[in-house]
Design a protein around this motif. Structure first.
Motif, PDB file in Angstrom:
ATOM      1  N   ARG A  57      48.366  23.531  49.023  1.00 42.12           N
ATOM      2  CA  ARG A  57      47.617  24.524  48.250  1.00 42.12           C
ATOM      3  C   ARG A  57      46.110  24.300  48.299  1.00 42.12           C
ATOM      4  NH1 ARG A  57      52.088  24.321  44.694  1.00 42.12           N
ATOM      5  NH2 ARG A  57      51.068  22.755  43.385  1.00 42.12           N
ATOM      6  N   GLU A  58      45.703  23.071  48.619  1.00 38.79           N
ATOM      7  CA  GLU A  58      44.269  22.802  48.741  1.00 38.79           C
ATOM      8  C   GLU A  58      43.618  23.707  49.780  1.00 38.79           C
ATOM      9  OE1 GLU A  58      43.882  18.734  49.796  1.00 38.79           O
ATOM     10  OE2 GLU A  58      44.993  18.019  48.058  1.00 38.79           O
ATOM     11  N   ARG A  59      44.390  24.129  50.752  1.00 32.64           N
ATOM     12  CA  ARG A  59      43.829  24.898  51.872  1.00 32.64           C
ATOM     13  C   ARG A  59      43.898  26.410  51.632  1.00 32.64           C
ATOM     14  NH1 ARG A  59      46.756  20.684  54.164  1.00 32.64           N
ATOM     15  NH2 ARG A  59      48.528  21.959  54.767  1.00 32.64           N
ATOM     16  N   GLY A  89      37.406  18.122  42.487  1.00 31.39           N
ATOM     17  CA  GLY A  89      38.540  18.095  43.408  1.00 31.39           C
ATOM     18  C   GLY A  89      38.273  17.300  44.667  1.00 31.39           C
ATOM     19  N   PRO A  90      37.211  17.606  45.411  1.00 30.27           N
ATOM     20  CA  PRO A  90      36.943  16.868  46.647  1.00 30.27           C
ATOM     21  C   PRO A  90      36.715  15.380  46.440  1.00 30.27           C
ATOM     22  CG  PRO A  90      35.685  18.907  46.595  1.00 30.27           C
ATOM     23  CD  PRO A  90      36.299  18.746  45.239  1.00 30.27           C
ATOM     24  N   LEU A  91      36.042  15.002  45.337  1.00 31.73           N
ATOM     25  CA  LEU A  91      35.818  13.575  45.080  1.00 31.73           C
ATOM     26  C   LEU A  91      37.130  12.868  44.768  1.00 31.73           C
ATOM     27  CD1 LEU A  91      32.511  13.521  42.977  1.00 31.73           C
ATOM     28  CD2 LEU A  91      32.853  12.642  45.301  1.00 31.73           C
ATOM     29  N   THR A  92      37.998  13.552  44.020  1.00 31.39           N
ATOM     30  CA  THR A  92      39.303  12.967  43.701  1.00 31.39           C
ATOM     31  C   THR A  92      40.105  12.726  44.973  1.00 31.39           C
ATOM     32  OG1 THR A  92      39.322  14.103  41.571  1.00 31.39           O
ATOM     33  CG2 THR A  92      41.424  13.284  42.379  1.00 31.39           C
ATOM     34  N   ALA A 131      33.567  29.587  39.928  1.00 31.33           N
ATOM     35  CA  ALA A 131      34.976  29.429  40.296  1.00 31.33           C
ATOM     36  C   ALA A 131      35.197  29.761  41.778  1.00 31.33           C
ATOM     37  CB  ALA A 131      35.859  30.302  39.413  1.00 31.33           C
ATOM     38  N   ILE A 132      34.501  30.775  42.273  1.00 28.33           N
ATOM     39  CA  ILE A 132      34.610  31.128  43.694  1.00 28.33           C
ATOM     40  C   ILE A 132      34.035  30.000  44.552  1.00 28.33           C
ATOM     41  CG2 ILE A 132      33.785  32.707  45.481  1.00 28.33           C
ATOM     42  CD1 ILE A 132      33.909  34.950  43.349  1.00 28.33           C
ATOM     43  N   ALA A 133      32.871  29.491  44.155  1.00 25.83           N
ATOM     44  CA  ALA A 133      32.262  28.386  44.910  1.00 25.83           C
ATOM     45  C   ALA A 133      33.166  27.156  44.888  1.00 25.83           C
ATOM     46  CB  ALA A 133      30.886  28.058  44.328  1.00 25.83           C
ATOM     47  N   ARG A 134      33.806  26.917  43.753  1.00 25.24           N
ATOM     48  CA  ARG A 134      34.721  25.771  43.657  1.00 25.24           C
ATOM     49  C   ARG A 134      35.879  25.915  44.641  1.00 25.24           C
ATOM     50  NH1 ARG A 134      37.609  24.821  37.981  1.00 25.24           N
ATOM     51  NH2 ARG A 134      38.424  26.867  38.555  1.00 25.24           N
ATOM     52  N   ALA A 135      36.425  27.117  44.746  1.00 22.04           N
ATOM     53  CA  ALA A 135      37.502  27.340  45.714  1.00 22.04           C
ATOM     54  C   ALA A 135      37.008  27.122  47.147  1.00 22.04           C
ATOM     55  CB  ALA A 135      38.065  28.749  45.555  1.00 22.04           C
ATOM     56  N   LEU A 136      35.779  27.544  47.424  1.00 20.28           N
ATOM     57  CA  LEU A 136      35.226  27.394  48.773  1.00 20.28           C
ATOM     58  C   LEU A 136      34.957  25.939  49.124  1.00 20.28           C
ATOM     59  CD1 LEU A 136      32.717  30.399  48.817  1.00 20.28           C
ATOM     60  CD2 LEU A 136      34.914  30.248  50.014  1.00 20.28           C
ATOM     61  N   MET A 137      34.774  25.089  48.126  1.00 22.14           N
ATOM     62  CA  MET A 137      34.523  23.668  48.385  1.00 22.14           C
ATOM     63  C   MET A 137      35.651  23.018  49.176  1.00 22.14           C
ATOM     64  SD  MET A 137      31.760  21.948  47.576  1.00 22.14           S
ATOM     65  CE  MET A 137      32.241  20.241  47.298  1.00 22.14           C
TER      66      MET A 137
END
Length: 251
Positions: free
Chosen positions: A88-90, A113-116, A158-164
């Motif tokens: 789901r990350e992708r 998310g990415p740091l985790t 929230a959109i930027a977070r998904a794009l990360m």
């Protein structure tokens, strides 16, 4: 970016069949808008695409990879929780509600998310997060907390977070429905930019002008079925079914 293939999806909740044999292909780089009355199964279909909900029958694949399941010895098996989560990350998902962590700044909401997952060095991730916040028009709100942001700004975070997470596919579930009318445009403008850049997108929306202007295809659902699947011009100017004509009269 990746294509998505939905094959004969059925889904029941309790004794009610929500999805009744959905077949849908989304090409790489395509923007598909899902339209239809409340209760037609649009949101459930999105959740099947990213594996939050597993269909009772049929399957979904993104970029050729089965979602939520794998084939072993000729049989389908559900993925483990960890495997499904990694998958789901992708697939980016933006909900009606912004679901930001209230105790974290815009920047830290993107970084969590990415740091985790320890995907990259923190300095590289921070640079990427700042770039994405600038991309969605929030370069000056990097250190702001959700309570200091408007609804439209929160949704853009929230959109930027998904794009990360560098998604192969972006799913939007009525991303403007919780916003005051004057804030809707700024979120839709961000989505238009993503579409112009070639992001593969499936969007559940009641914003008819957005669907008309941005979608490559409009898929109209009612009663758990795909009723029409056509170009925006064809759907809005000459809908084939009485169900669609009735929907457009009151939309």
């Amino acid at each position: 970016m990746s294509s998505a293939n939905i094959v004969n999806i059925h889904k029941h909740f309790g004794g009610t069949e929500i999805l009744k044999g959905i077949n849908l292909n989304v090409a790489q780089g395509e923007v598909v808008c899902l339209l239809g009355p409340s209760g037609s199964g649009k949101s459930t279909l999105l959740r099947c695409i990213n594996g939050l909900v597993m269909p009772d029958q049929g399957h979904v694949s993104v970029g050729g990879e089965l979602i939520g399941r794998s084939v072993r010895k000729g049989k389908l098996h559900d993925l483990s929780g960890r495997e499904a989560s990694k998958q789901r990350e992708r697939i980016g998902m933006v909900f009606q509600q912004f679901n930001l962590f209230p105790h974290l700044s815009s920047l830290d909401n993107l970084l969590l998310g990415p740091l985790t997952l320890k995907r990259q060095k923190p300095a590289a991730l921070k640079k990427r997060a700042v770039e994405l916040l600038g991309k969605v028009g929030l370069a000056d709100r990097v250190n702001a907390f959700p309570a200091q942001l408007s609804g439209g700004q929160q949704q853009r975070v929230a959109i930027a977070r998904a794009l990360m997470m560098d998604p192969r596919l972006m799913l939007f579930d009525e991303p403007t429905s919780a916003l005051d009318p004057e804030l809707v445009g700024e979120v839709l403008d961000t989505m238009r930019t993503l579409a112009q850049e070639g992001m593969t997108m499936v969007v559940v929306t009641h914003e008819m002008n957005f669907a008309r202007q941005v979608a490559d295809r409009v898929v109209f659902m009612a009663d758990g079925k795909v009723v029409e699947d056509s170009s925006p011009l064809s759907f809005f100017e000459n809908p084939k079914s009485e169900r669609a004509r009735s929907f457009l009269r009151i939309a």
